[in-house]
Write a protein that holds these residues in place. Structure first.
Motif, PDB file in Angstrom:
ATOM      1  N   PHE A  86     -42.913  -7.390  -4.806  1.00 19.00           N
ATOM      2  CA  PHE A  86     -43.176  -8.744  -5.519  1.00 19.00           C
ATOM      3  C   PHE A  86     -42.334  -9.524  -5.323  1.00 19.00           C
ATOM      4  N   MET A  87     -42.474 -10.881  -5.593  1.00 15.65           N
ATOM      5  CA  MET A  87     -41.551 -11.980  -5.282  1.00 15.65           C
ATOM      6  C   MET A  87     -41.840 -12.732  -6.393  1.00 15.65           C
ATOM      7  N   ILE A  88     -40.610 -13.527  -7.034  1.00 15.11           N
ATOM      8  CA  ILE A  88     -40.667 -14.363  -8.256  1.00 15.11           C
ATOM      9  C   ILE A  88     -40.256 -15.645  -7.817  1.00 15.11           C
ATOM     10  N   VAL A  89     -41.061 -16.555  -7.905  1.00 11.73           N
ATOM     11  CA  VAL A  89     -41.164 -18.150  -8.109  1.00 11.73           C
ATOM     12  C   VAL A  89     -40.954 -18.800  -9.124  1.00 11.73           C
ATOM     13  N   SER A  90     -39.542 -19.435  -9.321  1.00 14.06           N
ATOM     14  CA  SER A  90     -39.758 -20.540 -10.475  1.00 14.06           C
ATOM     15  C   SER A  90     -39.935 -21.862  -9.897  1.00 14.06           C
ATOM     16  N   ARG A  91     -41.354 -22.053 -10.171  1.00  7.41           N
ATOM     17  CA  ARG A  91     -41.995 -23.370  -9.440  1.00  7.41           C
ATOM     18  C   ARG A  91     -41.796 -24.517 -10.586  1.00  7.41           C
ATOM     19  N   SER A  92     -41.210 -25.679  -9.952  1.00  8.73           N
ATOM     20  CA  SER A  92     -40.895 -26.727 -10.573  1.00  8.73           C
ATOM     21  C   SER A  92     -41.184 -28.310  -9.838  1.00  8.73           C
ATOM     22  N   ASP A  93     -40.664 -29.010 -10.425  1.00  2.00           N
ATOM     23  CA  ASP A  93     -40.920 -30.589  -9.844  1.00  2.00           C
ATOM     24  C   ASP A  93     -40.301 -30.652  -8.404  1.00  2.00           C
ATOM     25  N   SER A  94     -41.120 -31.390  -7.626  1.00  4.96           N
ATOM     26  CA  SER A  94     -40.498 -31.491  -6.229  1.00  4.96           C
ATOM     27  C   SER A  94     -39.555 -32.996  -6.289  1.00  4.96           C
ATOM     28  N   THR A  95     -39.473 -33.685  -7.405  1.00  4.55           N
ATOM     29  CA  THR A  95     -38.384 -34.767  -7.650  1.00  4.55           C
ATOM     30  C   THR A  95     -37.386 -34.166  -8.440  1.00  4.55           C
ATOM     31  N   LEU A  96     -37.045 -32.953  -8.373  1.00  2.77           N
ATOM     32  CA  LEU A  96     -36.052 -32.269  -8.944  1.00  2.77           C
ATOM     33  C   LEU A  96     -35.758 -32.216 -10.468  1.00  2.77           C
ATOM     34  N   ARG A  97     -37.015 -32.579 -11.190  1.00  2.00           N
ATOM     35  CA  ARG A  97     -36.885 -32.575 -12.649  1.00  2.00           C
ATOM     36  C   ARG A  97     -37.260 -31.151 -13.184  1.00  2.00           C
ATOM     37  N   GLY A  98     -36.375 -30.462 -14.063  1.00  2.00           N
ATOM     38  CA  GLY A  98     -36.954 -29.387 -14.939  1.00  2.00           C
ATOM     39  C   GLY A  98     -35.620 -28.676 -15.369  1.00  2.00           C
ATOM     40  N   HIS A  99     -35.865 -27.646 -15.910  1.00  2.00           N
ATOM     41  CA  HIS A  99     -34.726 -26.697 -16.492  1.00  2.00           C
ATOM     42  C   HIS A  99     -34.222 -25.786 -15.588  1.00  2.00           C
ATOM     43  N   TYR A 100     -33.315 -26.698 -14.598  1.00  2.00           N
ATOM     44  CA  TYR A 100     -32.575 -25.952 -13.608  1.00  2.00           C
ATOM     45  C   TYR A 100     -31.166 -25.876 -14.211  1.00  2.00           C
ATOM     46  N   PRO A 101     -30.376 -24.827 -14.038  1.00  2.00           N
ATOM     47  CA  PRO A 101     -30.569 -23.425 -13.937  1.00  2.00           C
ATOM     48  C   PRO A 101     -31.039 -22.616 -14.763  1.00  2.00           C
ATOM     49  N   ILE A 102     -31.351 -23.146 -16.139  1.00  2.00           N
ATOM     50  CA  ILE A 102     -31.757 -22.306 -17.043  1.00  2.00           C
ATOM     51  C   ILE A 102     -32.738 -21.344 -16.874  1.00  2.00           C
ATOM     52  N   GLU A 103     -33.882 -21.773 -16.026  1.00  2.00           N
ATOM     53  CA  GLU A 103     -34.906 -20.840 -15.889  1.00  2.00           C
ATOM     54  C   GLU A 103     -34.360 -19.697 -14.799  1.00  2.00           C
ATOM     55  N   THR A 104     -33.993 -20.178 -13.442  1.00  2.00           N
ATOM     56  CA  THR A 104     -33.556 -19.081 -12.808  1.00  2.00           C
ATOM     57  C   THR A 104     -32.276 -18.151 -13.241  1.00  2.00           C
ATOM     58  N   ASP A 105     -31.697 -18.786 -14.159  1.00  2.00           N
ATOM     59  CA  ASP A 105     -30.669 -17.911 -14.623  1.00  2.00           C
ATOM     60  C   ASP A 105     -31.565 -16.697 -15.686  1.00  2.00           C
ATOM     61  N   ALA A 106     -32.164 -17.257 -16.491  1.00  2.00           N
ATOM     62  CA  ALA A 106     -33.003 -16.370 -17.370  1.00  2.00           C
ATOM     63  C   ALA A 106     -33.700 -15.180 -16.601  1.00  2.00           C
ATOM     64  N   ILE A 107     -34.347 -15.731 -15.418  1.00  2.00           N
ATOM     65  CA  ILE A 107     -34.952 -14.747 -14.671  1.00  2.00           C
ATOM     66  C   ILE A 107     -34.221 -13.732 -13.828  1.00  2.00           C
ATOM     67  N   ALA A 108     -33.116 -14.327 -13.605  1.00  2.00           N
ATOM     68  CA  ALA A 108     -31.835 -13.259 -12.889  1.00  2.00           C
ATOM     69  C   ALA A 108     -31.369 -12.153 -13.887  1.00  2.00           C
ATOM     70  N   GLU A 109     -31.305 -12.790 -14.832  1.00  2.00           N
ATOM     71  CA  GLU A 109     -30.859 -12.020 -15.944  1.00  2.00           C
ATOM     72  C   GLU A 109     -31.750 -10.677 -16.416  1.00  2.00           C
ATOM     73  N   GLU A 110     -32.881 -11.204 -16.670  1.00  2.00           N
ATOM     74  CA  GLU A 110     -34.049 -10.163 -16.906  1.00  2.00           C
ATOM     75  C   GLU A 110     -34.561  -9.310 -15.989  1.00  2.00           C
ATOM     76  N   LEU A 111     -34.647  -9.885 -14.695  1.00  2.00           N
ATOM     77  CA  LEU A 111     -35.403  -9.031 -13.535  1.00  2.00           C
ATOM     78  C   LEU A 111     -34.255  -9.043 -12.393  1.00  2.00           C
ATOM     79  N   GLY A 112     -33.044  -9.025 -12.753  1.00  2.00           N
ATOM     80  CA  GLY A 112     -31.693  -8.732 -12.039  1.00  2.00           C
ATOM     81  C   GLY A 112     -31.854  -8.315 -10.583  1.00  2.00           C
ATOM     82  N   GLY A 113     -30.504  -8.088  -9.970  1.00  2.00           N
ATOM     83  CA  GLY A 113     -30.493  -7.809  -8.751  1.00  2.00           C
ATOM     84  C   GLY A 113     -31.011  -8.406  -7.407  1.00  2.00           C
ATOM     85  N   PHE A 114     -30.856  -9.912  -7.685  1.00  2.00           N
ATOM     86  CA  PHE A 114     -31.317 -10.618  -6.609  1.00  2.00           C
ATOM     87  C   PHE A 114     -30.207 -10.998  -5.672  1.00  2.00           C
TER      88      PHE A 114
END
Length: 445
Positions: A86-114
């Motif tokens: 499987f592959m995980i995508v944190s999909r967000s806005d194409s104009t750079l609005r959104g909770h970055y890096p909050i969401e990718t940090d949380a994903i990496a911590e929970e599903l780690g090893g990226f």
């Protein structure tokens, strides 16, 4: 080196509003993320699934909590369904609005090893592309660095850089310095990137150029090939990379013929919540279209007295039913004036109050409407999850570049087999909303 797998991995998209599916079709959108619902998505035959987290409407703390909860349940569901790749995508806005890096940090911590996470904000259908690591938005035919657009001034997600390494440094508050960001330039992508991808490790931050879909098709092919050898990659992206990763054929019914999905030859309803300038222009043109009726909701009344919500709902529904009885499409929209709030938390809370009002209206719409158009990302998420109370919905395809159509299930208690348009706030030209309406209105008798 690990053996190469030929199987297509399941692409699991955590979408911070429901418009990330705007380049794909024939897959499931999940508005809930309990283990049983996630298993339904994982077991579905489509190569891609979307979990609509709606985190862009939440505070940073709540966005983190939701993202962690989804990932924790995903681990259980993936094991239960015996999903090997499987592959995980944190999909967000194409104009750079959104909770970055909050969401990718949380994903990496929970599903780690990226081994790496990639910022891929290109969205060609919406006129967004990236060149020399600078992200552009085409405004009135002119490529414009996104930090010069209205989106960079967003009161919640504002930023000052279009050069993506600087954007990363800004959003991570220097934790990831600009000079530590790996840049995949157009020349790199077009020449092939597999050897370079194989060398990435320790969740290296990378930013990706793309001028057209062919660039992302090439990059995705390299990503999938290297991932099949055991490398693990995470994405923070807009929608266009999803087309390449999922490798879907053309959608079953062409965009211009989407009226074939209408369950009733009666007029529909449009719900407009987005407040960006583009939406306001599109709304003005929609209201010029034949057989549309404006239903304006004066949301400022909620600021003075929250008890106004029920009265506003009843006033709006009376106008909607009157229009429907006349065979006309009611266009329900929030007043356009910009309200000022003392802080971000207050603004988000007010937005949730407005959304609750709109969803209460959706729940009581005439049950024989022919279609429903939802304008705005957060509005569309709430239409699916709250207004229509759907745990899952099947994506049919795009009625306009970047605008998805889903259909409610046949056993929906109030609106069975209702086509619903999910129209992002910042997509399309000034006529786009009217175009979508006209394509559906063809089916009205």
């Amino acid at each position: 080196m690990a053996a190469t797998s030929s199987r297509q991995p399941k692409i699991i998209v955590l979408d911070d509003d429901p418009t990330g599916s705007q380049t794909v079709h024939s897959c499931l959108l999940l508005t809930r993320w309990d283990v049983d619902t996630l298993r339904i998505g994982l077991a579905d035959a489509a190569p891609i699934m979307f979990v609509l987290t709606n985190t862009r409407s939440l505070t940073p703390e709540d966005a983190t909590h939701v993202t962690r909860e989804v990932c924790q349940n995903l681990k259980i569901a993936i094991a239960a369904e015996n999903i090997q790749e499987f592959m995980i995508v944190s999909r967000s806005d194409s104009t750079l609005r959104g909770h970055y890096p909050i969401e990718t940090d949380a994903i990496a911590e929970e599903l780690g090893g990226f081994d790496a996470h990639f910022l891929v904000p290109a969205f060609f259908e919406g006129g967004r592309f990236t060149k020399a690591s600078v992200h552009y938005l085409v405004v009135n035919g002119v490529p414009t660095p996104v930090h010069e657009t209205e989106f960079a001034k967003d009161s919640v997600f504002g930023y000052t850089h279009s050069y993506l390494p600087d954007y990363v440094a800004e959003k991570t508050k220097g934790r990831i310095p600009a000079d530590k960001v790996e840049r995949f330039l157009l020349s790199d992508i077009r020449a092939g990137s597999r050897q370079r991808l194989q060398r990435l490790h320790d969740n290296q931050c990378c930013v990706v150029d793309a001028e057209n879909q062919g660039d992302l098709n090439q990059f995705a092919a390299d990503i999938l090939a290297v991932a099949a050898m055991g490398k693990r990659f995470l994405f923070r992206s807009a929608a266009s990379i999803l087309t390449a990763l999922a490798k879907l054929p053309p959608q079953p019914i062409a965009a211009a013929e989407m009226s074939k999905y209408m369950r009733s030859p009666k007029a529909g309803v449009a719900i407009v919540g987005s407040h960006v300038k583009k939406t306001t222009e599109q709304l003005e043109n929609l209201l010029k279209a034949a057989n549309t009726v404006p239903v304006e909701i004066e949301v400022a009344r909620l600021l003075a007295d929250s008890a106004q919500s029920e009265l506003l709902k009843q006033e709006a529904l009376a106008q909607v039913y009157q229009a429907h009885a006349q065979g006309k499409t009611a266009v329900v929209f929030t007043s356009r004036q910009e309200l000022v709030f003392e802080d971000i938390t207050t603004r988000l809370a007010f937005g949730q109050s407005v959304s609750a009002l709109l969803m209460a209206i959706v729940q009581e719409l005439p049950n024989d409407i022919g279609f429903l158009i939802s304008k705005g990302g957060i509005t569309s998420n709430d239409v699916l999850s709250t207004g229509l109370n759907l745990p899952t919905a099947r994506l049919l395809g795009q009625i306009l570049a970047g605008c998805s159509v889903v259909k409610t299930p046949a056993d929906h208690p109030r609106f069975p087999e209702l086509p619903v348009v999910l129209f992002p706030g910042n997509v399309g030209d000034a006529q786009a909303l009217a175009t979508v309406y006209n394509r559906l209105a063809i089916g009205i008798s």
